[in-house]
Design a protein around this motif. Sequence first.
Motif, PDB file in Angstrom:
ATOM      1  N   ALA A  69       0.832  -1.214   0.000  1.00 39.14           N
ATOM      2  CA  ALA A  69       0.000   0.000   0.000  1.00 39.14           C
ATOM      3  C   ALA A  69       0.863   1.260   0.000  1.00 39.14           C
ATOM      4  N   LEU A  70       1.918   1.282   0.796  1.00 41.27           N
ATOM      5  CA  LEU A  70       2.790   2.461   0.815  1.00 41.27           C
ATOM      6  C   LEU A  70       3.392   2.721  -0.565  1.00 41.27           C
ATOM      7  N   ALA A  71       3.798   1.655  -1.246  1.00 43.72           N
ATOM      8  CA  ALA A  71       4.413   1.815  -2.571  1.00 43.72           C
ATOM      9  C   ALA A  71       3.375   2.162  -3.635  1.00 43.72           C
ATOM     10  N   GLU A  72       2.285   1.417  -3.674  1.00 47.58           N
ATOM     11  CA  GLU A  72       1.300   1.589  -4.751  1.00 47.58           C
ATOM     12  C   GLU A  72       0.354   2.764  -4.527  1.00 47.58           C
ATOM     13  N   ASP A  73      -0.164   2.895  -3.324  1.00 40.83           N
ATOM     14  CA  ASP A  73      -1.205   3.891  -3.067  1.00 40.83           C
ATOM     15  C   ASP A  73      -0.667   5.240  -2.622  1.00 40.83           C
ATOM     16  N   PHE A  74       0.518   5.250  -2.001  1.00 39.82           N
ATOM     17  CA  PHE A  74       1.050   6.498  -1.464  1.00 39.82           C
ATOM     18  C   PHE A  74       2.348   6.944  -2.128  1.00 39.82           C
ATOM     19  N   GLY A  75       2.871   6.151  -3.054  1.00 38.67           N
ATOM     20  CA  GLY A  75       4.047   6.546  -3.815  1.00 38.67           C
ATOM     21  C   GLY A  75       5.359   6.536  -3.066  1.00 38.67           C
ATOM     22  N   HIS A  76       5.412   5.835  -1.940  1.00 41.61           N
ATOM     23  CA  HIS A  76       6.663   5.762  -1.185  1.00 41.61           C
ATOM     24  C   HIS A  76       7.649   4.822  -1.879  1.00 41.61           C
ATOM     25  N   HIS A  77       8.920   5.087  -1.685  1.00 45.59           N
ATOM     26  CA  HIS A  77       9.956   4.108  -2.009  1.00 45.59           C
ATOM     27  C   HIS A  77      10.081   3.292  -0.720  1.00 45.59           C
ATOM     28  N   VAL A  78       9.718   2.022  -0.773  1.00 39.93           N
ATOM     29  CA  VAL A  78       9.652   1.208   0.434  1.00 39.93           C
ATOM     30  C   VAL A  78      10.830   0.245   0.486  1.00 39.93           C
ATOM     31  N   ILE A  79      11.515   0.264   1.612  1.00 34.88           N
ATOM     32  CA  ILE A  79      12.581  -0.703   1.884  1.00 34.88           C
ATOM     33  C   ILE A  79      11.956  -1.779   2.751  1.00 34.88           C
ATOM     34  N   VAL A  80      11.894  -2.994   2.226  1.00 28.70           N
ATOM     35  CA  VAL A  80      11.260  -4.087   2.956  1.00 28.70           C
ATOM     36  C   VAL A  80      12.326  -4.984   3.564  1.00 28.70           C
ATOM     37  N   THR A  81      12.096  -5.358   4.818  1.00 29.70           N
ATOM     38  CA  THR A  81      13.028  -6.240   5.500  1.00 29.70           C
ATOM     39  C   THR A  81      12.269  -7.456   6.025  1.00 29.70           C
ATOM     40  N   GLY A  82      13.015  -8.504   6.231  1.00 26.81           N
ATOM     41  CA  GLY A  82      12.483  -9.746   6.758  1.00 26.81           C
ATOM     42  C   GLY A  82      13.522 -10.819   6.538  1.00 26.81           C
ATOM     43  N   ARG A  83      13.237 -11.994   7.016  1.00 25.86           N
ATOM     44  CA  ARG A  83      14.212 -13.079   6.893  1.00 25.86           C
ATOM     45  C   ARG A  83      13.981 -13.955   5.672  1.00 25.86           C
ATOM     46  N   ASN A  84      12.786 -13.887   5.073  1.00 25.37           N
ATOM     47  CA  ASN A  84      12.466 -14.730   3.931  1.00 25.37           C
ATOM     48  C   ASN A  84      12.681 -13.944   2.629  1.00 25.37           C
ATOM     49  N   VAL A  85      13.855 -14.101   2.043  1.00 26.89           N
ATOM     50  CA  VAL A  85      14.243 -13.343   0.853  1.00 26.89           C
ATOM     51  C   VAL A  85      13.308 -13.616  -0.315  1.00 26.89           C
ATOM     52  N   THR A  86      12.916 -14.875  -0.515  1.00 27.11           N
ATOM     53  CA  THR A  86      12.045 -15.226  -1.634  1.00 27.11           C
ATOM     54  C   THR A  86      10.724 -14.476  -1.556  1.00 27.11           C
ATOM     55  N   ARG A  87      10.121 -14.433  -0.379  1.00 28.90           N
ATOM     56  CA  ARG A  87       8.840 -13.721  -0.221  1.00 28.90           C
ATOM     57  C   ARG A  87       9.010 -12.216  -0.404  1.00 28.90           C
ATOM     58  N   LEU A  88      10.128 -11.664   0.073  1.00 27.39           N
ATOM     59  CA  LEU A  88      10.375 -10.230  -0.117  1.00 27.39           C
ATOM     60  C   LEU A  88      10.528  -9.905  -1.601  1.00 27.39           C
ATOM     61  N   GLU A  89      11.235 -10.762  -2.332  1.00 23.35           N
ATOM     62  CA  GLU A  89      11.393 -10.553  -3.775  1.00 23.35           C
ATOM     63  C   GLU A  89      10.061 -10.709  -4.502  1.00 23.35           C
ATOM     64  N   ASP A  90       9.233 -11.655  -4.058  1.00 25.13           N
ATOM     65  CA  ASP A  90       7.891 -11.801  -4.642  1.00 25.13           C
ATOM     66  C   ASP A  90       7.083 -10.524  -4.437  1.00 25.13           C
ATOM     67  N   LEU A  91       7.178  -9.943  -3.252  1.00 21.31           N
ATOM     68  CA  LEU A  91       6.484  -8.684  -2.963  1.00 21.31           C
ATOM     69  C   LEU A  91       6.952  -7.589  -3.919  1.00 21.31           C
ATOM     70  N   ALA A  92       8.257  -7.476  -4.085  1.00 21.01           N
ATOM     71  CA  ALA A  92       8.801  -6.450  -4.982  1.00 21.01           C
ATOM     72  C   ALA A  92       8.327  -6.662  -6.413  1.00 21.01           C
ATOM     73  N   ASN A  93       8.264  -7.911  -6.858  1.00 20.34           N
ATOM     74  CA  ASN A  93       7.834  -8.214  -8.222  1.00 20.34           C
ATOM     75  C   ASN A  93       6.340  -8.017  -8.441  1.00 20.34           C
ATOM     76  N   GLN A  94       5.536  -8.171  -7.398  1.00 21.53           N
ATOM     77  CA  GLN A  94       4.078  -8.048  -7.509  1.00 21.53           C
ATOM     78  C   GLN A  94       3.585  -6.614  -7.347  1.00 21.53           C
ATOM     79  N   THR A  95       4.450  -5.722  -6.940  1.00 24.88           N
ATOM     80  CA  THR A  95       4.020  -4.380  -6.566  1.00 24.88           C
ATOM     81  C   THR A  95       4.265  -3.381  -7.684  1.00 24.88           C
ATOM     82  N   GLN A  96       3.252  -2.542  -7.944  1.00 20.57           N
ATOM     83  CA  GLN A  96       3.372  -1.458  -8.910  1.00 20.57           C
ATOM     84  C   GLN A  96       3.903  -0.234  -8.169  1.00 20.57           C
ATOM     85  N   GLY A  97       5.148  -0.238  -7.846  1.00 19.40           N
ATOM     86  CA  GLY A  97       5.777   0.847  -7.099  1.00 19.40           C
ATOM     87  C   GLY A  97       7.225   0.475  -6.868  1.00 19.40           C
TER      88      GLY A  97
END
Length: 158
Positions: A55-83
């Motif tokens: 939502a921050l990336a798509e709806d509010f135009g933020h550049h979002v730095i995502v952190t977590g331990r599951n790299v595959t899921r974080l990359e999936d998020l980046a690939n699925q997001t229009q932002g």
Amino acid sequence: MKRGTNNFEAVVENKGSFARLARLSRCQFVLSSMNTRVSIVTGASRGIGFFIAKALAEDFGHHVIVTGRNVTRLEDLANQTQGTITVAPADITSEQDRQSIHSVVDRVCQHPDHHFFGIVHNAGLLIAKPFDELTEQDWNQQWQVNVLGPALLTKTLA
């Protein structure tokens, strides 16, 4: 009110020296709203953190730095997001990983139109055991992830 002005301009026009200050503040607001806000979302690989980052990336135009331990899921998020999403895999209980997040923020904020906006401390740990079965190690692990990690990440970025 003059033709071609909005209510804000019409009110400000009649307030003397305050008008200059108000116009300046309005200009600063307009300029700051054109800048890209940089936000961090911890625990963004799934659940609420995933959707907050999206939502921050798509709806509010933020550049979002995502952190977590599951790299595959974080990359999936980046690939699925229009932002714009930058993946920074990290465990916030690790000093080295917190420094790595700081380096990513510094790199992203080097762009002249980017400024750091905030952190969504979403990473969390719940050890789901009956209360009387929780060990001291369980309590310490939850404390590290839920309290100390976010506090030290905030301190690292300050």
